[in-house]
Motif scaffolding. Structure first.
Motif, mmCIF file in Angstrom:
data_model
loop_
_atom_site.group_PDB
_atom_site.id
_atom_site.type_symbol
_atom_site.label_atom_id
_atom_site.label_comp_id
_atom_site.label_asym_id
_atom_site.label_seq_id
_atom_site.Cartn_x
_atom_site.Cartn_y
_atom_site.Cartn_z
ATOM 1 N N UNK A 1 -13.602 6.159 1.478
ATOM 2 C CA UNK A 1 -12.227 6.641 1.302
ATOM 3 C C UNK A 1 -11.210 5.514 1.471
ATOM 4 N N UNK A 2 -11.413 4.632 2.466
ATOM 5 C CA UNK A 2 -10.507 3.506 2.665
ATOM 6 C C UNK A 2 -10.528 2.558 1.466
ATOM 7 N N UNK A 3 -11.711 2.321 0.914
ATOM 8 C CA UNK A 3 -11.830 1.445 -0.249
ATOM 9 C C UNK A 3 -11.080 2.045 -1.439
ATOM 10 N N UNK A 4 -11.245 3.335 -1.642
ATOM 11 C CA UNK A 4 -10.560 4.009 -2.748
ATOM 12 C C UNK A 4 -9.049 3.953 -2.559
ATOM 13 N N UNK A 5 -8.586 4.205 -1.359
ATOM 14 C CA UNK A 5 -7.140 4.165 -1.079
ATOM 15 C C UNK A 5 -6.611 2.751 -1.268
ATOM 16 N N UNK A 6 -7.338 1.766 -0.760
ATOM 17 C CA UNK A 6 -6.892 0.367 -0.893
ATOM 18 C C UNK A 6 -6.824 -0.038 -2.362
ATOM 19 N N UNK A 7 -7.802 0.369 -3.141
ATOM 20 C CA UNK A 7 -7.817 0.023 -4.565
ATOM 21 C C UNK A 7 -6.654 0.682 -5.295
ATOM 22 N N UNK A 8 -6.273 1.861 -4.877
ATOM 23 C CA UNK A 8 -5.177 2.565 -5.543
ATOM 24 C C UNK A 8 -3.810 2.036 -5.140
ATOM 25 N N UNK A 9 -3.686 1.549 -3.917
ATOM 26 C CA UNK A 9 -2.397 1.109 -3.392
ATOM 27 C C UNK A 9 -2.111 -0.361 -3.696
ATOM 28 N N UNK A 10 -3.105 -1.218 -3.624
ATOM 29 C CA UNK A 10 -2.895 -2.635 -3.830
ATOM 30 C C UNK A 10 -2.423 -2.917 -5.252
ATOM 31 N N UNK A 11 -1.401 -3.728 -5.352
ATOM 32 C CA UNK A 11 -0.927 -4.065 -6.704
ATOM 33 C C UNK A 11 -1.964 -4.909 -7.431
ATOM 34 N N UNK A 12 -2.022 -4.701 -8.693
ATOM 35 C CA UNK A 12 -2.980 -5.466 -9.493
ATOM 36 C C UNK A 12 -2.329 -6.780 -9.906
ATOM 37 N N UNK A 13 -3.055 -7.839 -9.749
ATOM 38 C CA UNK A 13 -2.484 -9.167 -10.080
ATOM 39 C C UNK A 13 -2.914 -9.623 -11.447
#
Length: 87
Positions: free
Chosen positions: A75-87
């Motif tokens: 769940x943390x990985x999914x949340x981090x992937x969704x929140x972190x801006x894509x570079x």
């Protein structure tokens, strides 16, 4: 309950969650009220006490903790992937 019944009545080797459930039923002192189809005879009560004295609860609890920890990490990985801006 079929797995619990198999472990108690037929003497089958139960998987840890069902052994833990059988042990909890035995420890509760109310097994006949939970499943009236299990004949709570002396051999069944003896088997239930054997399961109650085993370390089934520890193994089942460890499995549950491992599954929960894995779910939290995913769940943390999914949340981090969704929140972190894509570079």
């Amino acid at each position: 309950m079929a797995d619990v019944r198999g472990a108690l009545v037929d003497g089958a080797e139960p998987r840890p969650p069902f052994a833990a459930l059988a042990a909890l039923l035995s420890a509760s002192g109310t097994p006949p009220q939970v499943d009236r189809e299990i004949p709570w005879s002396s051999p069944v009560i003896t088997r239930a006490k054997e399961l109650e004295q085993g370390n089934w609860g520890a193994e089942a609890a460890a499995d549950a903790v491992a599954r929960t920890t894995t779910a939290i990490i995913v769940n943390y990985v999914i949340i981090a992937a969704a929140i972190l801006p894509r570079a």
